[in-house]
Structures are given as structure tokens and as C-alpha cells.
Write an enzyme that holds these catalytic residues in place. Sequence first.
Site, PDB file in Angstrom:
ATOM      1  N   ASN A 183      31.161  47.991  45.900  1.00 22.46           N
ATOM      2  CA  ASN A 183      31.274  49.116  44.971  1.00 22.46           C
ATOM      3  C   ASN A 183      30.529  48.885  43.667  1.00 22.46           C
ATOM      4  OD1 ASN A 183      32.759  50.453  46.815  1.00 22.46           O
ATOM      5  ND2 ASN A 183      34.690  49.575  46.122  1.00 22.46           N
ATOM      6  N   HIS A 382     -12.440  51.152  41.796  1.00 23.17           N
ATOM      7  CA  HIS A 382     -11.106  51.124  41.179  1.00 23.17           C
ATOM      8  C   HIS A 382     -10.882  52.404  40.395  1.00 23.17           C
ATOM      9  CE1 HIS A 382      -8.018  49.647  38.142  1.00 23.17           C
ATOM     10  NE2 HIS A 382      -7.423  49.649  39.314  1.00 23.17           N
ATOM     11  N   GLU A 384      -7.920  53.701  38.241  1.00 22.88           N
ATOM     12  CA  GLU A 384      -6.609  53.658  37.565  1.00 22.88           C
ATOM     13  C   GLU A 384      -6.409  55.005  36.882  1.00 22.88           C
ATOM     14  OE1 GLU A 384      -3.819  51.393  37.041  1.00 22.88           O
ATOM     15  OE2 GLU A 384      -3.239  53.370  36.294  1.00 22.88           O
ATOM     16  N   GLU A 474       0.521  48.361  47.031  1.00 17.64           N
ATOM     17  CA  GLU A 474       1.220  47.354  46.222  1.00 17.64           C
ATOM     18  C   GLU A 474       2.725  47.571  46.438  1.00 17.64           C
ATOM     19  OE1 GLU A 474       1.007  47.606  41.975  1.00 17.64           O
ATOM     20  OE2 GLU A 474       0.644  45.468  41.780  1.00 17.64           O
ATOM     21  N   GLU A 480       0.195  39.114  40.056  1.00 15.99           N
ATOM     22  CA  GLU A 480      -0.144  39.308  38.638  1.00 15.99           C
ATOM     23  C   GLU A 480       1.014  38.948  37.707  1.00 15.99           C
ATOM     24  OE1 GLU A 480      -1.143  43.326  39.454  1.00 15.99           O
ATOM     25  OE2 GLU A 480       0.523  44.135  38.318  1.00 15.99           O
TER      26      GLU A 480
HETATM   27  C1  NOJ Z   1      -1.488  47.335  37.850  1.00 13.04           C
HETATM   28  C2  NOJ Z   1      -2.023  46.827  39.139  1.00 13.04           C
HETATM   29  O1  NOJ Z   1      -1.033  46.262  39.924  1.00 13.04           O
HETATM   30  C3  NOJ Z   1      -3.098  45.809  38.854  1.00 13.04           C
HETATM   31  O2  NOJ Z   1      -3.564  45.239  40.054  1.00 13.04           O
HETATM   32  C4  NOJ Z   1      -4.199  46.440  38.062  1.00 13.04           C
HETATM   33  O3  NOJ Z   1      -5.094  45.436  37.681  1.00 13.04           O
HETATM   34  C5  NOJ Z   1      -3.659  47.108  36.801  1.00 13.04           C
HETATM   35  N1  NOJ Z   1      -2.557  47.948  37.113  1.00 13.04           N
HETATM   36  C6  NOJ Z   1      -4.728  47.955  36.136  1.00 13.04           C
HETATM   37  O4  NOJ Z   1      -5.031  49.045  36.940  1.00 13.04           O
END
Ligand code: NOJ
Length: 697
Positions: A183, A382, A384, A474, A480
Site C-alpha cells: 500500500n 541529431h 534535439e 533511451e 551519461e
Molecule cells: C539527453 C540525451 O540522453 C543525451 O544523449 C543527449 O546528449 C542530450 N539529451 C542532448 O540532446
Amino acid sequence: MKKILYFCFVCLLLGACTSSKELTSPDGHLTLFFDCDADNGTIRYAVARDSELVIDPSELGIIAREAVLTDRFRVTGIDHHSEDATWETVWGEERLIRDCHNAMTVHLLHQSGINMDIEFRLFNDGFAFRYIFPEQETKTLTVTDETSAYRFTQNAEAWSIPWRTEYYEGLWQKRPINGHMANTLDTLCSPITIEFADGSYGFVHEAALSDYPAQNLYVREGALRTYLTPWLQEPIKNEELKIKNEVKAYVETPFSTPWRMVILTKTLPELVASRIMLNLNEPCKIEDTSWIRPMKFMGIWWGMHIKTMTWEQGPIHGATTANMVRYLHFAKEHGIDAVLAEGWNLGWEDWKHFNFTTPYPDWDMDYLSRLADSLGVQIVGHNETGGNAADYEKDLDAIYSYHAGHGIHAIKTGYVAPIIRTTDGLQWNKGQSGVRHYRKVIETAAKYHIMIDNHEPVMPTGLQRTYPNLLTQEGVRGQEWNAWSTDGGSPCEHVTVLPFTRIMAGPVDYTPGVFHFENPVIPTTRVHSTLMNQLGLFVCFYSPLQMACDLPEHYMEHPDAFRFIEAVPCDWERSLLLDGKIGDFCVFARQERGSDNWYVGGITDEQAREIDIPLSFLNDQMVNDPYGEADRSTGGRLEMVNYKAVLYLDAEDANWQTRPYAYDIEERDVTASDTLHVRMAPGGGFAMEFKIADNNK
Ligand code: NOJ
């Protein structure tokens, strides 16, 4: 006791209720019972293994604004079907996967007039069900809850992370999921991995999530229950969730929910070998898959995490033309297929206005793409987004056409933001809107022959069977964290939990392969492993896009150990867990796809361990065959074969804290009848390569 209850339940089903039905697994050991109560139309199911119930009668149903679809049902029909087919993966841990199950679809009519079917599938190693809303008068449903539950009969402890763990990047913990201790549990992310009191195992997750909120799990009133990720209504005034009546999903009929799935096995090797999740996903929708290919890659990446480079422009900018030239040549020399570069494009100054088609001035995209092409090395792009999925989605065609035009056929995407902005406003990435976005990315990328490595994803559910250009994701506390985490880095145990938890859900971009453990910029944080443990990860952690994450100069500090990274493949014919205990250690053996070569990797937690590894797997036997029916004959072909083995081992005095670089590399002649005795250091591991010796060829 449970046997008695079992018989009571069966009698109840067979006697009092005319609409009860059961389904048996192909090997006859598992039985699933469905019941629609004759009086009030409540729907439930139970599962037994042989004569023992493993799941007591448990709730089923969906709650929508239009109707509460948990009771007041009537069964209008039941269909059965069976499947036994073997299909070939485009890439994977196995080349061939057998889908052998019995299925039952129960057609239900609700008092409200809504038709809902429940399809059950029973495999030898578990079961699954999903709700189906066929074409009907009711065109839309606003789902506010799902009542699917799992009342496990045994005491059980589960490995889990809390459901609000950002990006699933947490340390997994084992805690009771039934009894009074349970719980205190928070809501958990799906999946969870269960250790039952009798020593057997379970894995609860979902499959084929593509247009629905991700499931989470919580314990209440003796049952593990489903909590669907809600839609967020803007503006978010406070983050406290209103458990009741929040919208979870908007559904247009006809519609099927993702599969609710439970793997149940007696042993850990069988749990890891289960392919139920992939079998529940739709077959491949991409006609020509010849452009999809697993790759090992390096990257301008670790430097940013240990802070010796920056993403944004400046004196230590990482993604410069000069650096990339160096990385591309290094990759070529060492047989690494591809190189990732992060920080090549405008926008890293504020993480808000990324531009995915304009490089920084010190990145010459035309030149680099020509160079990569002439060297036969791929560039991994890449993207982001900083969580701005809406803007990214708007420009997908232009972005992917720009990348494909520069010969880039793999992109790592990123969504760093606890709540992302989708075309529906601010949303959890694992809510329905986020799930739709990720699928749109994969589908659009496929049009441009682009493979995706999705960071900050929704938890994998086997969608890669349908869209094999979704190579890896991921959704893990990856390497990291060992560069910058304020807690000093992940404990040694962490990597010995992941193969049985996160990686059960699908390939992981953990980024193994650190070769240099001192971090001058953040000296309090480090990788808790020996060098050999880092090599072991390449076999223990499955990813068809596998990154060797460290800097070229660090690899050249140990070129003899780097040879294993050069050699190890990332696409497999077959994969076996040879030994392991969740949170303590694991040993995997994998056969390279289309070859007789085998690779073995082992990793341990902070405890040193000595283990024996019988090499009988070299004899081509399917020791993990969940159906026990595979052809085990080798036609004598391999029985007398000599293999050349290269063993990468922790040295006697190796220790992750004091002597992480102490290792021995040995060559041996072995056959399938040999057993190797191996010692792993604290935080240690090993890696092995087996190739048929020249004298057999
Ligand atoms: C988080 C990601 O896990 C990592 O691999 C990446 O370098 C950074 N974001 C920047 O995009």
C-alpha cells in the site's frame, strides 16, 4: 487453498453462468477463464498454471464518459482461433520468432448499446488481452479510466520505477506488490518485473502502443491495476493529478487498445527469451526494408557530458568540421559503421529555437557528407527538440529531406523537457498526444529511409516489429549519468537490473564503452565499473544501434581491449541468458546473425563472482526454446568443431574502485564440451568472442 478456490471458480463458471469461457495455452499448462456474471454482467478473468490459480478473478473494463464499461454486459458471441507461425525479423535478438498461441474473442453488448470485444491470447509463456470497439453507432468515446487488474495469488516483489520518473531515467527498486507493504507503493511505470515467492517470474507490460496513453501500474485493494497517463488540460495550474474523471484517451471507433500483457515463466532464461510482446505487434508495414541496417556508432557526445566540449559554439565546441573529420577517419580505421554529432545545428544557446536544417558556421555539412560517403561511414544526425514536438512535427518533411539529401539515414531524436509541447499543447510525452507524435515521427522518417534512435521516448512496446526503422530508444538512466550525476554515478547494481526490466521492453541506447574513468571536470562522479564490465555491456545490453560512447583518444589508451568493440556485432541470430540473478549478475550468449560466431558477455554488481560457463551453446542447441519443440539436432555438423576463443577478463586484482583498468586477454582453443571458469571483479565483467578455428574450415 488456491487449488480449492480454483475449483470453486471453475464450478462457478461452469455452473451458474452460461457465458463463461476458457482458453488453454498450446502446451496445455496455462488456462485463462473469462466470466460475464449472469446477474449483473460484470466481466472478469482468471489464469491458472496446471491446477493452481496464478491470477485470481480480476477486473476488466473501460470507463468512458459515454458509459461505464465494466458491468451490465451480455455476451453475444465467442470466437476462437489458433496461430502457429514463424516470422523473420528485419533485425533483432533473434532472426526467427515463433508465434504460437490460442486466442478467444468475446463479443459483448453493453446495456448502453455499446459493443465491446475482448480478445485474449494465451501463449506457453504468458497471456495478453485487449479491448476492441468494432464499427458501431457510437462513433467516439472519451476514456477516463481502465479497470484492468491483476490479482496475483502469490506473494510477489516487483522491480519498478515510479511513474513520474522523468524520462524513465531512474534506479529500479524491488518492493512487495501485494500484502500490507504494497500500500505504500507509488504508481509505477510500466513495465514491472516480478519475482514470485515460489521462485517463478512475471513481467507486466503492454504491447503495440501507438494511439493511446501509456499504461502505468498501481496497487490497490489487493490487485495490481492500470492507470492510464492522462491528458493535461492547459494551463497546468498545479501538478497534482486528479485521479478521477481526467481524460485519458479520445477514441474513434473502430478502435483497439494496446495489449495488456503478462509473461509468466518458471525461470529467468525463459522470461528473457519470451517474445510475446513482439508477437502481439502488427507485422512490418515497411515494404522495402533493405535500407534498414543495425550499426555500431561513435559520436561527438561524451565530451559534452564530461564537459570537455560544448554543444553550442565557442572555444571548445564539439561538433566542428575538424573534429568530425577526425572521428570519421577513426571510425573508418576501426570498422565502426557510423558517427553521431550533437551540437551541429543552430539553437543550442537557449534550447528553445532549434533549427534542424541550418548548421553552425563551423560545421560544413556538404563537405562532411561527401567525406563520410567516400569513407563508407554513415553520419548519425541529431535532432534535439527541447521538448518542442509541435514545431518539430510541423517541419518533419523538410528536416528529413534535408538529412536524406546529405546521405544521413539515422537520426537520434531528443525531447529534453519534463512535459513536452505537442500539437495538443503541453502534454506528458507518454500521454496519448505524445504517443501519436512519436509514431508520426517514425512513419515520416520511414518515407525518407531514416532510422530513428528516440531519446526521452515513451517506453518501448514492440512497435519496432511494425516499423523496423525505430531501431532503439533511451528511456533509461544511461551512461551519461555517470558523467554528471550529483549522486556520484549509478551504483554497480544498476546494470545488472536493466536486462531484466527496461531492456525486456525493447532495445536500449544506454551507450556502453567508457574506457577512461577519471573525470577531471566533475571528479566526484564516475562510472562504477571495470573496463571489462564495459565490454560485457555490449553483449548484455541489446541495441541494434549500439554506441561506443567514449572518445577516440580514450579508446587508444587500451587498443587491445577496444578490439572487442570493433569485433562485436549488434544484430543476432539467437540470444540466450546463460545465467543470472536480477540485481546481482547476468551472462548472455549471442550468435552473430548469419554466422557461426558467438559472443558472450557477463557483468556483476559490487560483488566479485566466480561462475562456470558451459560452452554447449556452441553446439547450436536452442536451450531457451520456450516451446521445447525446436529441432535440437545439429546433424553432427558442429559437435566436433574447434573454436578459437578470445577472452577479455578482469585481472585477479581488478576492482571498479581501485584497479578498473586491470584486465587480461587470453586466447584459447575450445569446443562445445568445454566449460570455462570465470571470475568477475567487484563492479566487473567479461567479454568473449568465439570463431570457428581455421583448422575446421
Ligand atoms: C539527453 C540525451 O540522453 C543525451 O544523449 C543527449 O546528449 C542530450 N539529451 C542532448 O540532446
